[in-house]
Design a protein around this motif. Structure first.
Motif, mmCIF file in Angstrom:
data_model
loop_
_atom_site.group_PDB
_atom_site.id
_atom_site.type_symbol
_atom_site.label_atom_id
_atom_site.label_comp_id
_atom_site.label_asym_id
_atom_site.label_seq_id
_atom_site.Cartn_x
_atom_site.Cartn_y
_atom_site.Cartn_z
ATOM 1 N N GLU A 230 -8.764 5.368 12.035
ATOM 2 C CA GLU A 230 -7.346 5.863 11.433
ATOM 3 C C GLU A 230 -6.554 5.150 10.399
ATOM 4 O O GLU A 230 -5.550 3.609 10.946
ATOM 5 C CB GLU A 230 -6.688 6.162 12.610
ATOM 6 C CG GLU A 230 -5.970 6.988 12.731
ATOM 7 C CD GLU A 230 -5.472 8.401 11.990
ATOM 8 O OE1 GLU A 230 -4.890 8.973 11.248
ATOM 9 O OE2 GLU A 230 -6.018 8.722 12.823
ATOM 10 N N PRO A 231 -7.280 5.992 9.308
ATOM 11 C CA PRO A 231 -6.325 5.368 8.123
ATOM 12 C C PRO A 231 -4.872 4.538 8.285
ATOM 13 O O PRO A 231 -5.105 3.829 7.596
ATOM 14 C CB PRO A 231 -7.078 5.775 7.196
ATOM 15 C CG PRO A 231 -7.876 6.321 7.317
ATOM 16 C CD PRO A 231 -7.757 7.172 8.741
ATOM 17 N N GLU A 232 -4.402 5.747 8.150
ATOM 18 C CA GLU A 232 -2.639 5.884 8.354
ATOM 19 C C GLU A 232 -2.297 4.316 9.003
ATOM 20 O O GLU A 232 -1.515 3.652 9.171
ATOM 21 C CB GLU A 232 -1.930 6.673 8.602
ATOM 22 C CG GLU A 232 -1.938 7.897 7.512
ATOM 23 C CD GLU A 232 -3.120 8.357 8.330
ATOM 24 O OE1 GLU A 232 -4.143 8.399 9.118
ATOM 25 O OE2 GLU A 232 -4.276 8.714 7.770
ATOM 26 N N LYS A 233 -3.187 3.944 10.582
ATOM 27 C CA LYS A 233 -1.753 2.564 11.570
ATOM 28 C C LYS A 233 -3.230 1.818 11.092
ATOM 29 O O LYS A 233 -2.986 1.085 11.854
ATOM 30 C CB LYS A 233 -3.063 3.823 12.601
ATOM 31 C CG LYS A 233 -2.132 5.127 13.035
ATOM 32 C CD LYS A 233 -2.105 5.421 15.039
ATOM 33 C CE LYS A 233 -0.990 6.889 15.027
ATOM 34 N NZ LYS A 233 -1.248 7.331 16.265
ATOM 35 N N GLY A 234 -4.569 1.960 10.823
ATOM 36 C CA GLY A 234 -5.491 0.565 10.424
ATOM 37 C C GLY A 234 -5.604 0.308 11.899
ATOM 38 O O GLY A 234 -6.442 -0.856 12.298
ATOM 39 N N ALA A 235 -6.504 1.375 12.133
ATOM 40 C CA ALA A 235 -6.894 1.174 14.206
ATOM 41 C C ALA A 235 -8.367 2.136 14.031
ATOM 42 O O ALA A 235 -8.200 2.828 13.908
ATOM 43 C CB ALA A 235 -5.947 2.001 14.677
ATOM 44 N N VAL A 236 -9.269 1.270 14.929
ATOM 45 C CA VAL A 236 -10.441 1.740 15.578
ATOM 46 C C VAL A 236 -10.184 2.797 17.077
ATOM 47 O O VAL A 236 -9.412 1.846 17.451
ATOM 48 C CB VAL A 236 -11.799 1.305 15.396
ATOM 49 C CG1 VAL A 236 -12.926 2.001 15.861
ATOM 50 C CG2 VAL A 236 -11.598 0.507 14.276
ATOM 51 N N TYR A 237 -10.271 3.920 16.951
ATOM 52 C CA TYR A 237 -10.406 4.173 18.375
ATOM 53 C C TYR A 237 -11.649 5.211 18.910
ATOM 54 O O TYR A 237 -12.588 5.505 18.495
ATOM 55 C CB TYR A 237 -9.589 6.217 18.389
ATOM 56 C CG TYR A 237 -7.746 5.471 17.680
ATOM 57 C CD1 TYR A 237 -7.754 5.022 19.218
ATOM 58 C CD2 TYR A 237 -7.154 5.023 16.542
ATOM 59 C CE1 TYR A 237 -5.873 4.719 18.604
ATOM 60 C CE2 TYR A 237 -6.202 5.082 16.148
ATOM 61 C CZ TYR A 237 -5.345 4.533 17.456
ATOM 62 O OH TYR A 237 -3.384 4.377 16.819
ATOM 63 N N LEU A 238 -11.334 5.905 19.808
ATOM 64 C CA LEU A 238 -12.458 5.903 20.585
ATOM 65 C C LEU A 238 -13.167 7.877 20.939
ATOM 66 O O LEU A 238 -11.680 8.068 21.450
ATOM 67 C CB LEU A 238 -13.199 5.738 21.966
ATOM 68 C CG LEU A 238 -13.277 3.601 21.990
ATOM 69 C CD1 LEU A 238 -13.792 3.165 22.748
ATOM 70 C CD2 LEU A 238 -14.943 3.720 20.745
ATOM 71 N N ARG A 239 -13.594 8.264 20.919
ATOM 72 C CA ARG A 239 -14.265 9.939 21.795
ATOM 73 C C ARG A 239 -15.364 9.958 22.126
ATOM 74 O O ARG A 239 -16.155 9.527 21.804
ATOM 75 C CB ARG A 239 -13.795 10.638 20.331
ATOM 76 C CG ARG A 239 -14.483 10.679 19.289
ATOM 77 C CD ARG A 239 -13.667 12.410 18.218
ATOM 78 N NE ARG A 239 -14.868 11.646 17.333
ATOM 79 C CZ ARG A 239 -14.896 11.496 15.308
ATOM 80 N NH1 ARG A 239 -12.940 11.604 15.453
ATOM 81 N NH2 ARG A 239 -15.791 11.447 14.912
ATOM 82 N N ASP A 240 -15.359 11.198 22.941
ATOM 83 C CA ASP A 240 -16.741 11.614 22.712
ATOM 84 C C ASP A 240 -17.410 10.688 23.853
ATOM 85 O O ASP A 240 -18.381 10.549 23.937
ATOM 86 C CB ASP A 240 -17.594 11.777 22.273
ATOM 87 C CG ASP A 240 -17.489 13.227 20.977
ATOM 88 O OD1 ASP A 240 -16.573 14.202 21.432
ATOM 89 O OD2 ASP A 240 -17.432 12.928 19.843
#
Length: 186
Positions: free
Chosen positions: A105-115
């Motif tokens: 997520e570029p705006e937050k500078g964070a890596v998230y998970l899905r699926d």
């Protein structure tokens, strides 16, 4: 002028990074595991009235990035808490292994998970494990919902390397042991 400033910032960043590591726009498995050990204890609860309820804490998370046939992140951890099945209530500990797809997520500078997919699980006390089978799809959904909103890694804006990553990274490429943040700079 703005492009020139960005170019100078990038040039400075690459000159600093060239002595530190080969790929300035990557996050290693070790770095993510360290981040998770320092910041990630996830709590949640859910219930299906009359059948079961789970009030749990997900902890001791460890990642393995891009090691399987599919380019996914495998995560192991422990779900520990109070489980209720019908009229029985007991503390339980589940060892979970699941895999998932990371996104940046570029705006937050964070890596998230899905699926998220639960690959393996075991636990104790043994006498309730067969009964817990009915709760596993709900536990999977709960963990998936949590991990899609809680980052597994957030860039440190006091670190010049992370500031550059946040500024230029747009997506993720999964390589064995690292998440390579893709840019549109080079």
């Amino acid at each position: 002028m703005k492009i020139f400033t960005q170019f100078l910032t990038l040039l400075l960043g690459f000159s600093v990074f060239s002595t530190v590591q080969a790929s300035p726009f990557s996050i290693t498995e070790e770095k993510i595991n360290q981040y998770l050990s320092e910041k990630a204890t996830i709590q949640d609860k859910f219930s299906f009235p009359g059948l079961f309820s789970l009030d749990y804490q997900l902890k001791d998370l460890r990642t393995r990035i891009g090691r399987g046939a599919e380019k996914r992140v495998e995560i192991s951890g422990i779900a520990e808490g109070l489980f209720k099945l019908g009229n029985k209530q007991f503390p339980a500990k589940l060892n979970l292994t699941f895999d998932t797809i990371p996104y940046y997520e570029p705006e937050k500078g964070a890596v998230y998970l899905r699926d998220l997919r639960i690959l393996r699980w075991s636990g104790e006390p043994n006498e309730y494990m067969e009964q817990l089978q009915i709760a596993m799809p709900f536990l999977s959904e709960s963990i998936s919902a949590l991990l899609s909103t809680l980052p597994i890694y957030t860039l440190d804006e006091s670190n010049i390397r992370d500031v550059l990553i946040k500024k230029f990274a747009k997506g993720i490429k999964i390589e064995p042991g690292i998440l390579e943040l893709e840019t549109n700079v080079l």
